[in-house]
Structures are given as C-alpha cells and as structure tokens.
Design a protein around this motif. Structure first.
Motif, PDB file in Angstrom:
ATOM      1  N   ASN A  28       5.143  26.188 100.629  1.00 39.16           N
ATOM      2  CA  ASN A  28       4.135  25.958 101.650  1.00 39.16           C
ATOM      3  C   ASN A  28       3.421  24.620 101.434  1.00 39.16           C
ATOM      4  OD1 ASN A  28       2.956  26.828 103.964  1.00 39.16           O
ATOM      5  ND2 ASN A  28       2.377  28.812 103.119  1.00 39.16           N
ATOM      6  N   GLY A  29       4.147  23.658 100.894  1.00 37.68           N
ATOM      7  CA  GLY A  29       3.585  22.329 100.713  1.00 37.68           C
ATOM      8  C   GLY A  29       2.804  22.148  99.430  1.00 37.68           C
ATOM      9  N   SER A  30       2.681  23.187  98.611  1.00 37.07           N
ATOM     10  CA  SER A  30       1.823  23.084  97.436  1.00 37.07           C
ATOM     11  C   SER A  30       2.557  22.572  96.206  1.00 37.07           C
ATOM     12  CB  SER A  30       1.214  24.449  97.118  1.00 37.07           C
ATOM     13  OG  SER A  30       2.202  25.299  96.576  1.00 37.07           O
ATOM     14  N   GLY A  31       3.887  22.691  96.191  1.00 36.75           N
ATOM     15  CA  GLY A  31       4.623  22.308  94.989  1.00 36.75           C
ATOM     16  C   GLY A  31       4.526  23.358  93.897  1.00 36.75           C
ATOM     17  N   GLY A  32       3.982  24.508  94.238  1.00 39.28           N
ATOM     18  CA  GLY A  32       3.773  25.558  93.261  1.00 39.28           C
ATOM     19  C   GLY A  32       5.019  26.387  93.033  1.00 39.28           C
ATOM     20  N   PRO A  33       5.004  27.370  92.165  1.00 37.15           N
ATOM     21  CA  PRO A  33       3.905  27.760  91.284  1.00 37.15           C
ATOM     22  C   PRO A  33       3.635  26.754  90.161  1.00 37.15           C
ATOM     23  CG  PRO A  33       5.891  29.029  90.824  1.00 37.15           C
ATOM     24  CD  PRO A  33       6.172  28.236  92.037  1.00 37.15           C
ATOM     25  N   SER A  66      -9.882  18.948  99.843  1.00 38.30           N
ATOM     26  CA  SER A  66      -8.561  19.492 100.147  1.00 38.30           C
ATOM     27  C   SER A  66      -7.699  19.595  98.890  1.00 38.30           C
ATOM     28  CB  SER A  66      -7.871  18.630 101.199  1.00 38.30           C
ATOM     29  OG  SER A  66      -7.805  17.298 100.765  1.00 38.30           O
ATOM     30  N   LYS A  67      -7.990  18.741  97.890  1.00 38.37           N
ATOM     31  CA  LYS A  67      -7.204  18.806  96.647  1.00 38.37           C
ATOM     32  C   LYS A  67      -7.487  20.092  95.877  1.00 38.37           C
ATOM     33  CE  LYS A  67      -7.614  13.910  95.967  1.00 38.37           C
ATOM     34  NZ  LYS A  67      -8.124  12.836  95.127  1.00 38.37           N
ATOM     35  N   LEU A  68      -8.667  20.661  96.096  1.00 38.10           N
ATOM     36  CA  LEU A  68      -9.080  21.811  95.292  1.00 38.10           C
ATOM     37  C   LEU A  68      -8.166  23.015  95.482  1.00 38.10           C
ATOM     38  CD1 LEU A  68     -11.418  20.093  94.603  1.00 38.10           C
ATOM     39  CD2 LEU A  68     -12.986  21.920  95.198  1.00 38.10           C
ATOM     40  N   THR A  69      -7.624  23.142  96.681  1.00 32.77           N
ATOM     41  CA  THR A  69      -6.733  24.262  96.951  1.00 32.77           C
ATOM     42  C   THR A  69      -5.584  24.279  95.952  1.00 32.77           C
ATOM     43  OG1 THR A  69      -7.251  23.858  99.243  1.00 32.77           O
ATOM     44  CG2 THR A  69      -5.501  25.419  98.804  1.00 32.77           C
ATOM     45  N   ASN A  70      -4.945  23.119  95.778  1.00 32.25           N
ATOM     46  CA  ASN A  70      -3.803  23.076  94.870  1.00 32.25           C
ATOM     47  C   ASN A  70      -4.208  23.207  93.409  1.00 32.25           C
ATOM     48  OD1 ASN A  70      -1.757  23.054  96.665  1.00 32.25           O
ATOM     49  ND2 ASN A  70      -1.352  20.861  96.566  1.00 32.25           N
ATOM     50  N   ILE A  71      -5.354  22.615  93.076  1.00 28.07           N
ATOM     51  CA  ILE A  71      -5.818  22.728  91.684  1.00 28.07           C
ATOM     52  C   ILE A  71      -6.062  24.194  91.351  1.00 28.07           C
ATOM     53  CG2 ILE A  71      -7.660  22.098  90.081  1.00 28.07           C
ATOM     54  CD1 ILE A  71      -8.074  19.541  91.735  1.00 28.07           C
ATOM     55  N   LEU A  72      -6.729  24.885  92.273  1.00 25.23           N
ATOM     56  CA  LEU A  72      -7.039  26.296  92.049  1.00 25.23           C
ATOM     57  C   LEU A  72      -5.760  27.129  91.973  1.00 25.23           C
ATOM     58  CD1 LEU A  72      -9.590  28.013  91.703  1.00 25.23           C
ATOM     59  CD2 LEU A  72      -9.526  28.506  94.134  1.00 25.23           C
ATOM     60  N   LYS A  73      -4.811  26.804  92.839  1.00 22.80           N
ATOM     61  CA  LYS A  73      -3.535  27.516  92.832  1.00 22.80           C
ATOM     62  C   LYS A  73      -2.826  27.351  91.496  1.00 22.80           C
ATOM     63  CE  LYS A  73      -1.790  27.858  97.566  1.00 22.80           C
ATOM     64  NZ  LYS A  73      -0.841  27.325  98.562  1.00 22.80           N
ATOM     65  N   THR A  74      -2.737  26.118  91.046  1.00 25.53           N
ATOM     66  CA  THR A  74      -2.026  25.836  89.798  1.00 25.53           C
ATOM     67  C   THR A  74      -2.658  26.578  88.629  1.00 25.53           C
ATOM     68  OG1 THR A  74      -1.351  23.676  90.591  1.00 25.53           O
ATOM     69  CG2 THR A  74      -1.370  23.987  88.216  1.00 25.53           C
ATOM     70  N   LEU A  75      -3.984  26.469  88.528  1.00 24.63           N
ATOM     71  CA  LEU A  75      -4.649  27.106  87.389  1.00 24.63           C
ATOM     72  C   LEU A  75      -4.560  28.625  87.480  1.00 24.63           C
ATOM     73  CD1 LEU A  75      -7.673  24.688  87.072  1.00 24.63           C
ATOM     74  CD2 LEU A  75      -5.731  24.916  85.521  1.00 24.63           C
ATOM     75  N   THR A  76      -4.588  29.156  88.696  1.00 31.35           N
ATOM     76  CA  THR A  76      -4.450  30.607  88.854  1.00 31.35           C
ATOM     77  C   THR A  76      -3.105  31.057  88.289  1.00 31.35           C
ATOM     78  OG1 THR A  76      -5.783  30.514  90.844  1.00 31.35           O
ATOM     79  CG2 THR A  76      -4.474  32.494  90.516  1.00 31.35           C
ATOM     80  N   THR A  77      -2.061  30.304  88.581  1.00 31.24           N
ATOM     81  CA  THR A  77      -0.748  30.656  88.043  1.00 31.24           C
ATOM     82  C   THR A  77      -0.737  30.572  86.523  1.00 31.24           C
ATOM     83  OG1 THR A  77       0.232  29.722  90.030  1.00 31.24           O
ATOM     84  CG2 THR A  77       1.707  30.131  88.194  1.00 31.24           C
ATOM     85  N   GLU A  78      -1.352  29.529  85.990  1.00 33.65           N
ATOM     86  CA  GLU A  78      -1.381  29.369  84.532  1.00 33.65           C
ATOM     87  C   GLU A  78      -2.043  30.570  83.865  1.00 33.65           C
ATOM     88  OE1 GLU A  78       0.072  27.036  82.948  1.00 33.65           O
ATOM     89  OE2 GLU A  78       0.353  25.367  84.343  1.00 33.65           O
ATOM     90  N   VAL A  79      -3.149  31.031  84.458  1.00 35.08           N
ATOM     91  CA  VAL A  79      -3.841  32.183  83.889  1.00 35.08           C
ATOM     92  C   VAL A  79      -3.016  33.449  84.099  1.00 35.08           C
ATOM     93  CG1 VAL A  79      -5.917  33.620  84.017  1.00 35.08           C
ATOM     94  CG2 VAL A  79      -6.117  31.140  84.189  1.00 35.08           C
ATOM     95  N   ASP A 117       3.118  36.316  95.831  1.00 33.72           N
ATOM     96  CA  ASP A 117       3.476  34.928  96.045  1.00 33.72           C
ATOM     97  C   ASP A 117       2.320  34.220  96.756  1.00 33.72           C
ATOM     98  OD1 ASP A 117       4.528  32.493  96.704  1.00 33.72           O
ATOM     99  OD2 ASP A 117       6.450  33.286  97.411  1.00 33.72           O
ATOM    100  N   GLN A 118       1.713  33.287  96.041  1.00 36.79           N
ATOM    101  CA  GLN A 118       0.587  32.544  96.614  1.00 36.79           C
ATOM    102  C   GLN A 118       0.937  31.867  97.931  1.00 36.79           C
ATOM    103  OE1 GLN A 118      -0.160  29.525  93.761  1.00 36.79           O
ATOM    104  NE2 GLN A 118      -1.379  30.799  92.402  1.00 36.79           N
ATOM    105  N   ASN A 119       2.212  31.482  98.037  1.00 41.32           N
ATOM    106  CA  ASN A 119       2.592  30.666  99.179  1.00 41.32           C
ATOM    107  C   ASN A 119       3.297  31.464 100.258  1.00 41.32           C
ATOM    108  OD1 ASN A 119       1.659  28.280  97.845  1.00 41.32           O
ATOM    109  ND2 ASN A 119       3.410  28.560  96.486  1.00 41.32           N
ATOM    110  N   ASN A 120       3.037  32.756 100.228  1.00 38.30           N
ATOM    111  CA  ASN A 120       3.673  33.668 101.165  1.00 38.30           C
ATOM    112  C   ASN A 120       3.201  33.432 102.591  1.00 38.30           C
ATOM    113  OD1 ASN A 120       5.325  35.928 101.719  1.00 38.30           O
ATOM    114  ND2 ASN A 120       3.478  37.176 101.917  1.00 38.30           N
ATOM    115  N   GLY A 121       2.097  32.735 102.751  1.00 34.10           N
ATOM    116  CA  GLY A 121       1.513  32.577 104.088  1.00 34.10           C
ATOM    117  C   GLY A 121       0.523  33.703 104.319  1.00 34.10           C
ATOM    118  N   THR A 122      -0.311  33.539 105.339  1.00 30.77           N
ATOM    119  CA  THR A 122      -1.365  34.524 105.534  1.00 30.77           C
ATOM    120  C   THR A 122      -1.139  35.345 106.790  1.00 30.77           C
ATOM    121  OG1 THR A 122      -2.614  32.707 106.456  1.00 30.77           O
ATOM    122  CG2 THR A 122      -3.188  33.387 104.245  1.00 30.77           C
ATOM    123  N   SER A 123       0.098  35.385 107.225  1.00 29.46           N
ATOM    124  CA  SER A 123       0.392  36.166 108.416  1.00 29.46           C
ATOM    125  C   SER A 123       0.333  37.661 108.102  1.00 29.46           C
ATOM    126  CB  SER A 123       1.786  35.790 108.920  1.00 29.46           C
ATOM    127  OG  SER A 123       2.302  36.826 109.701  1.00 29.46           O
TER     128      SER A 123
END
Lengths: 303, 295, 439
Positions: free
Chosen positions: A244-249, C402-415, C261-267
């Motif tokens: 979804n554009g994030s490059g994650g996980p 807008s950068k915070l979304t990805n930072i939060l995502k990355t750290l959430t995965t790390e934890v 999956d964080q990136n599953n979308g919110t549908s």
C-alpha cells in the motif's frame, strides 16, 4: 580522374549517404528525443534544488546528495533493490528460458500453454491480483493451509519483515511470461536445419543446447538480461501495491523507486527525489555498461 | 483448468510422431506443464469467481465456487459509472490501436538504423536511447505535465499517443535491434547488389524476417498500453475520456467503501480483449518458422 | 508527424506513403473525442471539482451537484473522482504544474502541506461562506492560525465496534462502552479469545494508526500535535501504547505477530472483522454502515476505552476530508458559492447523505438525521452525543506529519515481532517524528 582517385572521392560520399539514411530512419526518434529531453533536463536541474512541488524550486547545490549519505532509509532501499534484482533477475530468466525451450519442442497445444503461462503477466500488478496475493499468502491463507497438510507451519509471508521480500521475489518469478515470449520468438528464428544437421552428426540434446541454442539465442538472452536489470532496478508497482505504498513491513520491501516516490509525492520533497533518480540512473547505467562490455565474450551476432 | 486438462494428450494420440520408448518422458512433460498451468490459471479463476460473488462476501467466501451467486455485478458494473462501460472499452481500443501502429512504425525505423546502418554518432545515440529507459518516471511527471499543458494537450489523447509515434519507448527499439542484429549481414549485401537502397532493404528483406519481433512488440504494446494507469490518470480529466483501468479503479476507495463485486466483474471484462489479442497475436510468433526457411 | 523529408531517391515514395499513413492515423480522429474536439463555449463559468471515493459516493454527490446547477444556471461543475491514493498524486502534480482544480477534497493530514505554502484560498474574507452552523471544534479542523483553509465535508470520530453476534455466541458480555477502561477492554478481549477456543481473537488494535495513538495521547493529557504545529506527545506515551498492545498480544487478546496485515486497506469487506477472525476493532464512525453490512448486521458501537479514567478526554470531533478552494482559482466567488451550497443546503445534504460523515453544519445534520438508514442514524447520533460534551479540539496535522504514518508502521512491526522493546520504539518514534516535522 583516375579510378583510384574516384574511389577515394566516392568513399566520403557513400559515408555521407549512409549517414543521411541513418538519420532519416531515426527521424521519429529524434522528434521523440525532444519530448524526453525537456523533462530530463528539468529533473536534472531539480536534483540540485530544494523543491516542494507547491512553491518554486530553490537552488541547493549538492545539499540533496550530501543528505543521501546519512539517509538510513535510502540505504535500506538500495539494499532491498539490490537483493531483489540480484536474486529475481537470474531466477526469472532461467525459468523463462527453461519453459520456452520445453514449449518450443513441438508441444501439442502450444498456443494454449503459452497463453496460460503468460496469464500472470497479463494480470500483473492489477489491484485484483494483489488482493489475491494477500489472501493466498496471508497468515491463515491458502498457502499456509496447504503447508499445514504436510505438517509445516508456514510463516507470515507478507507481514513478517524476514519473509516479505522473498514473497515479492516469488511473485516476480511467477510473472516470467514476458521474457518467455521473447525467448520463444528468438527460438523461432533459429533455423531448424542447424538442429537437423547436428542430429545427423549424433549430437545429444544437451550438446545441441550448448552449441546451437545458446549461441544463436545469445542476442535475445542479452536483451532480456539488460532489460530485466533496468526494469528490476526501477521496480515500483509490485512494492507499491502489496505494501500500500509503505514499503512495509518494517521497510523490508522499500524499493528504491518506492522510496523515491514517497519522497516526491507524499513528503513533497521533489528535489531530493530528483537527485535520487539521477543516482539510480548512474547505477543502472553502470550495470548496463558492464553488460555491454562483457557482451563481446558471450553474445554472438551473425555479422 | 479444464482447458489445460483436456490438453494433456496421452502420447497415443500422436503415434506417428514418436517411437514408443519416448512416450513416458513426453507424458511426464505434459503432466508437469499442465500442473504448472493450473498454478498459473488460479488467479484468473479466482477473479472470475469473485466477479459473481456479492461485494461483501468477496473476501469472506474463500471457495472458488461461490456460496451465493450475484451475476448482477456485471449489469451494475457496466452502468454504474458516469458513462456506460463500452465507452471506456472504445476509448482504450482507440488508444491501443494507434499506439501499436505508432510503435511498430517508429521503433522499427529506429531499430533498423541502429542495427543495420553505419552512421556517425550511432553508438552515442544508442547509448542515449538506453539512457532514456533508466530514469525513474516519477521525477518526470511534473515537467511532462507542464510541457503537455503548454502544448494545450491536457485532456486529450495526444500525450498518450504522440510519444508512441516518436519511438520514445527504448524497450521496443532495443528488442527489435537485437532481432535484426541476429540476421546475417549477407542479406543486406545481397539486397544492395540487387540495387536496393536502405529503405527497400528494410521493407522487403528485414521486415518480413522480423515478424516474431513485431508480433512481440504488438502484443507487449497492447498489454502495457491497455493496463497503463498513471499517464491517463494524469492527462485525462473528463471522465468520458477515461480508459478502462481508470474506470475500473473508480469502483474502489482504498480508504472506505468499495464496490468489490462490480470491480471484479469489470476487471474480468477488461481482461478479455487482452487475452484475445494475445491468443490472436501469438500466431505470428509461430510464423517465424516459415520465414527462417528462407535462409 | 513530420516524417516527410528528402531521402535517397529510391525510397522517397515508400517513405512518403509511410509518413502519410502515420499522419493519417494521428489526424483522422482529430475531430472526435479525445483529440481536442471540445464542445462549444456556452458562456457558462466552469468549475472543476475533484474528490476521492467510489462510484456510489459519486452518484450521491452528482445528485447534489445537479441541484446546484439547476439553482445556478450560469455555472457548470466539471467533476472528477478517484480512489484516494491516485487522487492525492494527481492533485499534487496538478498543483505543481500550476493547473489546480477549483474545489477539491483535501486530506485532513495534508491540509497544512498545501495551506502553509499559500496554495489554498483563505475563506475568512469571504462572508458568503457561512460557517455559522459549525461548532468551533468543527471549524478548527480547517483553521490554521487565524485563517480558514477548508470546511469539513463531513464529521466523524473513531469508535469501537464489537460483533455482538460473536460475543453472544461465546457468551461474553460487552462492557459499558461509555465508561470502560483499557483494563476492561483487555479483559474482554482475552475472554473472547479464550471462549472461542482461539478461533476468534478478542480484538485488533491498529497500533500503527496515528489517529488511534492520538486519542490515547490525549487521554494521558498530551496533545499529539499542538495547536502551533509541534509534536506534543512524549516517548513515555508511545511506549505505553506499544506496551499495551504487546501485553495484550502476550495474553492472547489480540492476534499473534504477523496475523494482521497493516497494509490490508481499510475497506470493511476486507476487514478481519468481516472474516470473523476478530471480534472488535476501532473504526472511523462514518464507516459503520459499511462494516455492519460486511459483518452481518449485529455490530455494537462503543466509545474508545479509557475515556473516563484519564486526566482528560481523548476522543474528538474529526473529519475524513475537508473541502478547500485553490488560491489560484479563476472563479473563487463561484467556487465559494458552490462550497457554501455543499455545506449549508439541506436538500442537497439529504440526497448526498453521510458518505463523507455527518454534515458539518449542525442545523443541516439535525434536519437530515431522521431520514437516514438505521446504521447511519446510529453513527450520527453517536457523534451528536459526543458533540454535546466537552472534548479537546483536533488541530490540522503539521507539515511533515505524513511521514509519521510510515514511522509508526515500521516501529509497530519491530515491536510486534519482538525485534525492539516498547521502550526503545517509543524513544525512536519521538526522535524520528521530531526530525520529520521540524520546520
């Protein structure tokens, strides 16, 4: 004029005629070059500016390039892109060549197989297919269900940072259809008489492959290699849609081009994105140059 | 799936072709090919299956055979957007057809020059051509948009078409160059002795021999232009001018409600021409055999 | 298509033919659609209006716009809509190229990216834009400093939905949503997992969603983003947030690492709730209808846990999107007229419904609520009840957020995968976030 003198005078004329013919054939391309060169130089200029898309660019000299040195995400994206390229390019080319050769050997229903094997490339990066991948490779998706049959506990293919990139490589190899079609077209240009002649000499299949197929197909292998490398370094869609554009996980699928896009369009830092683009151009150009330099040792043209 | 299974002929169907000893490996080959075929077919089957499921059960009903059928997805999807779906199909067809014509003409001319003619600056131009493939497109978006705006081309098909007539896609040039370079030089020499200029040689001698390359180019152009999303998104603002991928994407909002069933139905509709073109076009890949007989 | 030039004599005829063909191909359909053949100028003022959403939302919006055009025969509204992610790319490109739309849907978290760079029209000198029906906290959503750069196209907040069908099946009682604490929530989630034998997990906390963390920070007395556009959250709060989720994961209340999956979308249709693999989650309230349809129609809507235990309230009135006008619009007066119509016209609001949230104007909202579908009515009343209480205000996200979304995502995965401790992740988040939104 003596005959040799005439010949001497004619040589430059012939060369000029050759030049003129060449340029004439390239005329549309020269026109297209104009279209490309304007945005090209615009982006080169922007690479040396601070440009947020919404206000005019400001000259920044080498600031962007200096910033790159300490940008951990940029280094991560280079790592991801290199791993992806070095693994998936040889792998997918080998699969494509293998299947093409099998299909080329007079398989019944060739057209059907060819179409079926090409299907994934047709579906490619469409939204629908990404949904399918998520659901196939999900934590409790079909793939893990199938593995459970054999008593294997599958990993979280798309959400575990240790596996996500491998899953994307798998996805890429699965779309080997495009190089396969090109290989097939190339195989079709190898005259059958070469094989017939060598078969009469009692050459084995492997020997035929080594001494006929490989050399005669080498220009096409070369094309696929150069092209796949260029495309692979620029991988975007696969990374974009699956994460979804994030490059994650955890930035494990943060392709270079994806990071560039994030910088340019999500973070409004088009100056930095432009300098990233030119760095990538130099990297790709370097690899392509190596390809062309080594080509003389293994690519055979008939002339 | 049935397609591949029925195409798994026991070697007996073809007794004349192979002596009995060779039946077993050939049979295994078919089994492997068909097994692989099922893996490759699965996404298409899934898409078809999803296209007849109600939107809410697309992701919850995991079976390929829907628990509840909703064929209405097709009818609703066809008419749900601001224009009926045939408009988008027609738009895409126009763009794709012209793009193929443009690519074949302009790229084959350029490829012939690079592959068979000797002229000053050839290597430099060739390197430049490859270079144009190497810059990520995202940084070109804004300058290109400004350029097309200045030309007055926004909201027309020109930004999507004209580049194809001007050989801007190095991929196809490079592809054709490689095919043309693998043809023997004697062909050109013979043509020259017969009094052919470069164009006649190109048209009469080289073109017919490159049919597989042209077929490949046509197929790839069809697929890539048909699926192209970002350029039409940028340059077209009038929904009546939208292409199929733009239309299909209008069924969804990745941050909210989406019309999934309709989206899958129309995705499948939009896939049909691509598959059709591929099946029709690959005939010409095979034609290469006949032409190589000339040599 | 100027391929016509002198070539070697032998080739000229062929080449001319080819060039002619090329030219023909490009010019033949020149008069038809897509080749510049524009319709005649009828003297109307044309406004370009863009938004994101799906075809259903488009249909409702178009109905409202038809009413507007009937009332203002001198104005034609040319609309365009897309899926949200390509939408924002095209919007940025159009602004960059100096060709912005007149009226546009603006992401709440991008408002200041555009407004701070002077690209949006300040609405304060335009009294024709009547914002008197909006509460001050609704108005604050589009306000930067003393200027107004956007009006909420609808209001929402976040809420906790619980699938009562599942909890009934497993015999778990749903706590009182108005008073439950985070501990009550944790106990509830674990109970569900246990009662279902591990088939259904009690909840999913989308720890990577900034909007959720923002509420949690407020409950601890911190403004995640301050009114003057700084980061107000502390490392301790982010750590506590990660710790909360990590503890709950260990206890089995939320699914194991990698499950969600964080990136599953919110549908709604894609959600784990619809798949019945979890029993509760946080959603934006305007999506209640969609979720309830996707989940079988037995969802309860609760407030976020912890609202009555902390030093102050966490929930706030938010917006999925604002309407903004480009500063360089050639028809600002008409664009304001249209915007005012969208915000204040009751009839238009009736047909458009609540796809973008509850109408920002309270008078409009009150008029249309009775006519809504039950689920939309429920979420609207939920929001109306909150609006009557004293809540902290929501401020537009600062530039760089807008950068915070990805930072939060990355750290959430790390934890999540135990590669980093909540404490380290909390510290790192603050460090990176401060760098991202530093002026």
């Amino acid at each position: 004029m003596t005959a040799p003198a005439r010949a001497l005078a004619a040589a430059p004329r012939r060369r000029r005629r050759q030049d003129r013919a060449g340029y004439l054939f390239l005329l549309p391309w020269f026109g297209g070059l104009l279209f490309m060169i304007v945005p090209f130089f615009a982006s080169l200029y922007l690479a040396f500016t601070e440009y947020d898309l919404l206000t005019p660019p400001r000259w920044a000299g080498l600031d962007n390039f200096r910033e790159m040195l300490g940008d951990a995400l940029l280094h991560q994206s280079l790592k991801v892109t290199f791993i992806y390229t070095l693994v998936s390019v040889p792998l997918s080319l080998a699969v494509a060549l293998g299947v093409a050769i099998v299909l080329d050997r007079g398989v019944r229903g060739l057209a059907v197989y060819r179409s079926v094997y090409y299907l994934p490339s047709l579906l490619g990066g469409s939204v629908a297919i990404v949904m399918l991948w998520r659901y196939l490779f999900g934590y409790d998706g079909i793939v893990n269900d199938a593995l459970a049959w054999f008593g294997i506990t599958g990993p979280a293919w798309t959400t575990d940072p240790d596996y996500a990139l491998s899953t994307l490589i798998l996805l890429h190899v699965w779309t080997f259809g495009a190089p396969m079609v090109i290989f097939l077209a190339g195989l079709r240009q190898i005259p059958a008489m070469y094989y017939e002649a060598s078969a009469m000499d009692g050459a084995s299949k492997w020997r035929q492959f080594r001494s006929i197929t490989l050399p005669l197909l080498s220009p096409i292998i070369f094309f696929n290699l150069v092209q796949s490398l260029i495309a692979s370094f620029q991988t975007f869609t696969q990374g974009y849609v699956l994460s979804n554009g994030s490059g994650g996980p955890a930035d494990s699928t943060l392709f270079y081009n994806l990071y560039l896009y994030q910088k340019g369009f999500a973070e409004f830092d088009m100056g930095y994105a432009s300098s990233m683009a030119w760095l990538l151009l130099m990297i790709i150009a370097g690899f392509t140059a190596i390809n062309f330099l080594t080509a003389r040792f293994w690519v055979f043209y008939d002339n | 799936m049935t397609l591949t299974e029925t195409r798994t002929p026991p070697a007996a169907i073809d007794p004349a072709a192979a002596p009995p000893v060779r039946r077993r490996p050939r049979f295994i080959r078919y089994v492997l090919l068909s097994g692989g075929g099922i893996v490759m077919m699965y996404p298409l089957l899934w898409m078809i299956s999803s296209s007849v499921k109600p939107s809410n059960s697309v992701f919850t009903d995991e079976s390929l055979w829907p628990a509840v059928f909703d064929f209405g997805n097709y009818a609703r999807g066809w008419t749900a957007l601001s224009a009926p779906f045939e408009v988008y199909l027609a738009n895409s067809l126009i763009i794709v057809t012209l793009s193929i014509v443009g690519n074949l003409l302009s790229c084959s001319l350029a490829a012939y020059a690079f592959a068979r003619l000797r002229f000053a600056g050839r290597k430099l131009f060739f390197a430049l051509m490859l270079g144009t493939m190497m810059l990520p497109g995202h940084v070109l978006v804004v300058p290109q948009y400004v350029m097309f705006d200045k030309l007055g081309w926004l909201n027309t098909y020109y930004p999507l078409l004209v580049p194809h007539f001007l050989a801007t896609n190095g991929f196809y040039i490079f592809l054709m160059v490689q095919f043309m370079r693998s043809l023997p030089q004697e062909l050109d020499d013979a043509a020259r002795i017969d009094g052919c200029g470069p164009f006649r040689t190109f048209w009469k001698v080289i073109m017919p021999l490159c049919l597989p390359a042209f077929a490949t180019t046509a197929i790839f152009t069809f697929i890539s232009v048909w699926n192209e999303f970002f350029s039409p998104l940028l340059y077209l603002t009038d929904p009546e001018l939208y292409t199929v991928p733009l239309a299909v994407r209008q069924f969804m909002d990745s941050e909210g409600q989406s019309m999934w069933g309709e989206m899958f139905a129309m995705s499948f509709v939009s896939l049909a021409p691509v598959i059709g073109f591929f099946i029709a076009g690959q005939k010409y890949l095979v034609k290469g055999i006949a032409t190589t007989g000339l040599r | 298509m100027d391929d016509r030039h002198d070539g070697p004599r032998l080739d000229r005829r062929r080449l001319l033919g080819l060039a002619g063909l090329t030219g023909l191909a490009a010019t033949l359909p020149a008069c038809s659609r897509g080749f510049g053949g524009k319709g005649g100028d009828d003297g109307k003022i044309e406004l370009n209006m863009v938004w994101w959403g799906d075809a259903q939302r488009a249909e409702l919006t178009q109905k409202a716009l038809d009413m507007f055009q009937a009332a203002h025969p001198g104005i034609r509204v040319r609309t365009e809509y897309q899926d949200s992610s390509p939408y924002k790319d095209k919007l940025a490109a159009r602004f960059a190229a100096g060709d912005p739309p007149d009226l546009m849907a603006m992401r709440f978290d991008s408002l200041r990216e555009y407004a701070d760079r002077g690209t949006l029209l300040d609405l304060t000198p335009h009294p024709e834009m009547n914002q008197s029906g909006l509460t001050s906290s609704a108005r604050a959503l589009g306000t930067v400093g003393d200027k107004s750069f956007g009006v909420p196209s609808g209001l929402n907040t976040i809420g906790f939905i619980v699938d009562k069908g599942l909890t009934d099946k497993f015999g778990v009682a749903i706590p009182d949503g108005n008073t439950w604490s985070w501990d009550d929530f944790a106990a509830f989630a674990q109970q569900v997992t246990k009662a279902s034998g591990g088939k259904v997990y009690g909840a999913s906390i989308d720890a990577w969603t900034v909007a959720n963390l923002l509420v949690f920070a407020r409950q601890r007395g911190e403004d995640f983003f301050t009114a003057d556009g700084r980061l107000g959250a502390t490392a301790a709060t982010v750590t506590a947030w990660y710790q909360l989720v990590a503890d709950l994961r260990k206890a089995g209340g939320v699914p194991p690492a990698g499950f969600i999956d964080q990136n599953n979308g919110t549908s709604p249709a894609q959600s784990y709730l619809a798949k019945k693999s979890i029993a509760s989650q946080i959603i934006p309230t305007n999506n209640l209808l969609g979720y309830n349809q996707a989940c079988g129609g037995n969802l309860q809507l609760l407030r976020v846990p912890g609202e009555t235990q902390g030093p102050r309230r966490g929930q706030s009135i938010d917006t999925p999107a604002l309407w903004s006008i480009a500063a360089s619009s050639r028809h600002p007066a008409e664009a304001v007229t249209l915007l005012n119509f969208l915000i204040n016209d009751t009839e238009a609001a009736k047909v458009a419904g609540v796809t973008r949230g509850v109408p920002a104007s309270r008078t409009v909202a009150e008029t249309i609520t009775s006519g809504l579908e039950p689920d939309n009515k429920r979420s609207s009343e939920f929001l109306a009840a909150l609006q009557k209480e004293k809540l902290p205000e929501s401020y537009p996200y600062p530039v760089g957020a807008s950068k915070l979304t990805n930072i939060l995502k990355t750290l959430t995965t790390e934890v999540e995968f135990g590669r980093m401790s909540p404490a380290d992740a909390g510290k790192q988040f603050i460090a990176e976030a401060q760098k991202a939104i530093a002026p």
